[in-house]
Enzyme design. Sequence first.
Site, PDB file in Angstrom:
ATOM      1  N   HIS A  96     -10.902  -2.483   3.762  1.00 10.25           N
ATOM      2  CA  HIS A  96     -10.673  -1.941   5.098  1.00 10.25           C
ATOM      3  C   HIS A  96     -11.436  -0.646   5.356  1.00 10.25           C
ATOM      4  O   HIS A  96     -11.562  -0.213   6.499  1.00 10.25           O
ATOM      5  CB  HIS A  96      -9.177  -1.682   5.291  1.00 10.25           C
ATOM      6  CG  HIS A  96      -8.647  -0.646   4.355  1.00 10.25           C
ATOM      7  ND1 HIS A  96      -8.517  -0.864   3.002  1.00 10.25           N
ATOM      8  CD2 HIS A  96      -8.226   0.624   4.563  1.00 10.25           C
ATOM      9  CE1 HIS A  96      -8.041   0.220   2.428  1.00 10.25           C
ATOM     10  NE2 HIS A  96      -7.858   1.133   3.345  1.00 10.25           N
ATOM     11  N   ASP A  97     -11.950  -0.006   4.293  1.00  9.06           N
ATOM     12  CA  ASP A  97     -12.689   1.250   4.421  1.00  9.06           C
ATOM     13  C   ASP A  97     -14.190   1.083   4.243  1.00  9.06           C
ATOM     14  O   ASP A  97     -14.935   2.065   4.276  1.00  9.06           O
ATOM     15  CB  ASP A  97     -12.197   2.274   3.382  1.00  9.06           C
ATOM     16  CG  ASP A  97     -10.886   2.928   3.781  1.00  9.06           C
ATOM     17  OD1 ASP A  97     -10.577   2.963   4.987  1.00  9.06           O
ATOM     18  OD2 ASP A  97     -10.175   3.411   2.881  1.00  9.06           O
TER      19      ASP A  97
ATOM     20  N   ASP B  73      -3.007   4.806  -2.537  1.00  7.02           N
ATOM     21  CA  ASP B  73      -4.079   5.433  -1.773  1.00  7.02           C
ATOM     22  C   ASP B  73      -4.431   6.809  -2.367  1.00  7.02           C
ATOM     23  O   ASP B  73      -3.537   7.621  -2.636  1.00  7.02           O
ATOM     24  CB  ASP B  73      -3.615   5.579  -0.319  1.00  7.02           C
ATOM     25  CG  ASP B  73      -4.703   6.056   0.603  1.00  7.02           C
ATOM     26  OD1 ASP B  73      -5.693   5.328   0.777  1.00  7.02           O
ATOM     27  OD2 ASP B  73      -4.561   7.163   1.162  1.00  7.02           O
TER      28      ASP B  73
ATOM     29  N   GLU C  42      -6.401   3.996  -6.062  1.00  3.91           N
ATOM     30  CA  GLU C  42      -7.666   4.351  -5.418  1.00  3.91           C
ATOM     31  C   GLU C  42      -8.036   5.751  -5.868  1.00  3.91           C
ATOM     32  O   GLU C  42      -7.282   6.704  -5.666  1.00  3.91           O
ATOM     33  CB  GLU C  42      -7.539   4.298  -3.897  1.00  3.91           C
ATOM     34  CG  GLU C  42      -8.856   4.588  -3.191  1.00  3.91           C
ATOM     35  CD  GLU C  42      -8.686   4.848  -1.701  1.00  3.91           C
ATOM     36  OE1 GLU C  42      -9.591   4.470  -0.940  1.00  3.91           O
ATOM     37  OE2 GLU C  42      -7.677   5.447  -1.309  1.00  3.91           O
TER      38      GLU C  42
ATOM     39  N   ASP D  17       0.854  -1.180   0.000  1.00  2.08           N
ATOM     40  CA  ASP D  17       0.000   0.000   0.000  1.00  2.08           C
ATOM     41  C   ASP D  17       0.892   1.231   0.000  1.00  2.08           C
ATOM     42  O   ASP D  17       1.730   1.406   0.886  1.00  2.08           O
ATOM     43  CB  ASP D  17      -0.896   0.007   1.242  1.00  2.08           C
ATOM     44  CG  ASP D  17      -2.259   0.617   0.967  1.00  2.08           C
ATOM     45  OD1 ASP D  17      -2.314   1.656   0.288  1.00  2.08           O
ATOM     46  OD2 ASP D  17      -3.263   0.048   1.428  1.00  2.08           O
TER      47      ASP D  17
END
Length: 556
Positions: A330-331, A199, A254, A98
């Site tokens: 995870h979000d 991200d 993302e 990530d």
Amino acid sequence: MAKQWFKDSVVYQIYPMSFQDSNNDGIGDLTGIKQRLHYIQNLGADVIWLNPIYVSPNKDNGYDIADYKNINSNYGTMQDFEELLQQAHQLNLKIMMDLVVNHTSDQHEWFKESRTSQTNQYADYYIWKDPVNGHEPNNWLAAFGGSAWTYVPERKQYYLHIFAESQPDLNWENPEVREAVFDIERFWLNKGVDGFRMDVINLISKPDSLPDVPAPVTSGTTMDFVADGHRLNEFLQQMNDEVLSKYDTITVGEMPGATPDDAIKYTGLNSHELNMVFQFEHVALSPNPDVRIGKWHDEPVKLVELKQSLNRWQTSLDGKGWNSLYWNNHDQPRAVSRFGNDSKEFRDVSAKMLATTLHMLQGTPYIYEGEELGMTNGHFTKLAQYEDIESLNFYDELVNQKHLVTSETMLKYLANLSRDNARTPMQWNTEVNAGFSTATPWYAPNNNYPEINAQKSLSDKSSVFYHYKKLIALRHDSEVIRYGNFEPIDCDDDQVYAYRRHYEGQTILVLSNFTDKTISRDYQQLNADELLINNYTDDQGKTLRPYESKVYLFKK
């Protein structure tokens, strides 16, 4: 269609803090992941995506990075990581890191130096602006609530943070910042990692002169306003030219607010930037009708709207780009709680239905830890049960400061959508703390772990786990599943999601009942050559039982 390895792959996402604790300090770690590699290999996944494992004060659970080239001591050491990488590769599992480079932690050395003066070496590594009439430079709001600006007396200026105050945004206009990021990427790629999930990468190019967001101003409209800036293509192309093109990588960006046209622009098959994007459209459905409240609600997602979103991405990118396929991460809350039915009666069958629906689409599927077990939301009822900075900040803002919702209502919204729903420890067995740790975990396990756990799933050949395993095996074996063109069916049907995929004379027909009722549909499935998979033990042809999903193959 060009056949690249990331198109043939299935990704398994690990939230390290919650996956497996090996040293009994209550926090998951790299050695714990290493101990579970055979579990992931057994499932059939090809790539492991690790959420951030770098040095961090953990104000946002690792998405506030203080040192990009060292491992958070909670997770272990660099040697632990290198051993994990080596063992994963020995099992033919790739590792995707990530990469969080829209912002850093305010504890990063760059920022600690930058905030001291307007003339130091790192003065322009972040976005600093003078006050305007004694106030913030513009009306932007942070994604986690409150203003996107914080004042620093030493510089007599404000710095921008699209997320938390502890997450200052990097200034990508500064070529030294870009080169520093590329250096970080080279560091990890040279160690042998296989790619990056990036991200909020479409926020790195900010609008010229940072103008006000047009009313109504919310955190969501601010993010949309900032996204996809005029230099984003340039920055991503430079990243690809100088780093990514030199390695055989998987890259996914993302991109909140991205449209299919945006995805083609940044990840198209003829572009030289990224492989695919994470878009938010299908997980952002049913927002609150009061724009001031933003995403927070407790309404079920309407199937027609869900199909419209997924179908649009499938048809728009077909032959032009590549989709990432996911229900949760995870979000996001747990898929079976949000899009299926997590009651005792229907959890198992609806989890399998969601898996089938997603894994038969064109793109690279992502499985979030525990999804393959049918793990559910936490069903929390008290504010004290929450840990997530976004959830706590918005509770304070919407309940205590702005009085837009009652405490009772906001707790219902959090129970539906809080990121904490995805962050409870992985449920391995019926032992203390679900087998995650013998110490008190950093976050309490879901109370249903005695019923929902890996040990129980692995001992039951009809479990959700084995359904995922079969879906992955089918994808690996079938080119029509991997590469087939997409044809939607009956887009206005509010009970069934149906579609076909076509490739070199073969067709698959996918039928998924999103209701708890028995219904009937006729798509000539009785003429199929083979039933590839279903989530009941028999096939009743035109009948679709509650949450039934089945896939038929039609040969030449």
